[in-house]
Design an enzyme around this catalytic site. Structure first.
Site, PDB file in Angstrom:
ATOM      1  N   TYR A  45       6.162   1.887   0.952  1.00 31.03           N
ATOM      2  CA  TYR A  45       5.512   3.009   1.637  1.00 31.03           C
ATOM      3  C   TYR A  45       6.553   3.863   2.342  1.00 31.03           C
ATOM      4  O   TYR A  45       7.641   3.400   2.693  1.00 31.03           O
ATOM      5  CB  TYR A  45       4.456   2.514   2.633  1.00 31.03           C
ATOM      6  N   CYS A  46       6.213   5.123   2.521  1.00 33.74           N
ATOM      7  CA  CYS A  46       7.069   6.073   3.240  1.00 33.74           C
ATOM      8  C   CYS A  46       6.173   7.183   3.770  1.00 33.74           C
ATOM      9  O   CYS A  46       4.948   7.109   3.638  1.00 33.74           O
ATOM     10  CB  CYS A  46       8.176   6.614   2.343  1.00 33.74           C
ATOM     11  N   THR A  47       6.748   8.204   4.369  1.00 32.34           N
ATOM     12  CA  THR A  47       5.948   9.194   5.091  1.00 32.34           C
ATOM     13  C   THR A  47       4.897   9.863   4.213  1.00 32.34           C
ATOM     14  O   THR A  47       3.700   9.802   4.488  1.00 32.34           O
ATOM     15  CB  THR A  47       6.863  10.267   5.713  1.00 32.34           C
ATOM     16  N   CYS A  55       9.155   6.642  -2.026  1.00 33.41           N
ATOM     17  CA  CYS A  55       8.729   5.450  -2.758  1.00 33.41           C
ATOM     18  C   CYS A  55       8.642   5.681  -4.263  1.00 33.41           C
ATOM     19  O   CYS A  55       8.687   4.729  -5.036  1.00 33.41           O
ATOM     20  CB  CYS A  55       7.392   4.967  -2.225  1.00 33.41           C
ATOM     21  N   ILE A 115       2.150   7.264   4.076  1.00 37.25           N
ATOM     22  CA  ILE A 115       1.540   6.941   5.362  1.00 37.25           C
ATOM     23  C   ILE A 115       0.576   8.041   5.792  1.00 37.25           C
ATOM     24  O   ILE A 115      -0.462   7.776   6.400  1.00 37.25           O
ATOM     25  CB  ILE A 115       2.631   6.746   6.437  1.00 37.25           C
TER      26      ILE A 115
END
Length: 301
Positions: free
Chosen positions: A182-184, A189, A211
């Protein structure tokens, strides 16, 4: 009324300079500010402005065939959260230092992890329990103030640190687990998941929309805890009025999600500091060494 758009699209771009010129001219005509990166692999942008102008930007950008299905994410904010408009060409739109390893086609990144909607993330955890591992695809300072519960947080300062981390052997025990990256907003990703698969991770997923989309769906009532670090003047955002504070002040270890830039201009690293300690000018430094340098004290003094 103003908003901020976050978006990316992986697709082959033959002439990055022509794309830069088009995007810059388009944004200037609509009085948008923000940052847009363009590479042979695609487009990554965050721009702010009036909602009407942002809708025009979306329509114009989607008119380019390779970008017709871009997913634009809306966020609270305005053009004033950005100092200027920056549109640039790069070898990569995410700096993993793996431009030759990254392959894209008209469908996106080739060989990346399986996309999961927020509810599918919950379904996976409910079905497989501890066999599901969340793997943070951001830099460690971002995870210090917010992350998925019990997530693995690699020791990274920049995206280029991920490949050495993955090849270090630290995470070999995860190679046969269900790994959810996961990432912002999801873009990091897309690449990270493919890098992991190329290095022997067998069951890799990524959260569709990152996210941001997960927070829109579950706020602070799901598997996420803390604040989200964002890269404009807002610095951080919360998904609800009951967000948990997981960050710790570097001085008093009190709870905080407040980041400040180190007072030493040559350092300028982020300092996680609570509002009380922030009132002491001597504490607005990344380290004691930075404080000594600001006073002109050399290590031998």
């Amino acid at each position: 009324m103003q908003k901020i758009l976050l978006y990316y699209k992986f697709a082959p771009i033959a002439d990055t300079q022509a794309m830069v010129l088009w995007q810059r001219t388009l944004c200037e005509s609509l009085d948008l500010r923000g940052r847009i990166l363009i590479s042979p692999h695609g487009l990554n942008g965050t721009v702010g402005g009036d909602i009407t102008d942002l809708k025009r930007y979306i329509k114009a950008t989607k008119s380019y065939p390779a970008f017709k299905d871009i997913v634009f994410k809306w966020s609270d904010g305005s053009r004033e959260h950005f100092p200027r408009l920056s549109v640039r060409a790069r070898k990569e739109i995410v700096g993993f230092h793996a431009p030759d390893e990254t392959r894209v086609d008209e469908h996106g990144v080739v060989g990346g992890g399986k996309h999961l909607k927020p509810k599918q993330v919950h379904d996976l955890v409910e079905k497989f329990g501890d066999d599901v591992v969340f793997f943070d695809g951001r830099n460690a300072h971002e995870a210090a103030i917010g992350k998925f519960k019990n997530a693995v947080v690699p020791d990274t300062k920049t995206s280029r640190d991920f490949i050495p981390e993955l090849e270090s052997g630290k995470y070999d025990e995860l190679k046969h687990k269900k790994v959810v990256t996961y990432c912002t907003g999801g873009i990091r990703c897309e690449i990270l998941s493919s890098l992991m698969i190329n290095r022997g991770f067998t069951d890799v997923y990524q959260i569709d929309g990152g996210i941001v989309k997960y927070g829109e769906a579950y706020g602070d009532d799901g598997l996420w805890e803390g604040s989200l670090r964002v890269f404009d003047d807002r610095m951080t955002i919360d998904f609800s009025d009951h967000a948990k504070t997981i960050g710790q002040c570097i001085h008093c270890q009190g709870s905080t999600s407040n980041y400040e830039n180190c007072a030493l201009a040559s350092c300028n690293d982020l300092v996680l500091i609570c509002q009380d300690c922030k009132q002491d000018p001597a504490k607005l430094y990344h380290s004691l060494e930075c404080r000594r340098k600001s006073l002109g004290i050399t290590p031998t003094q």
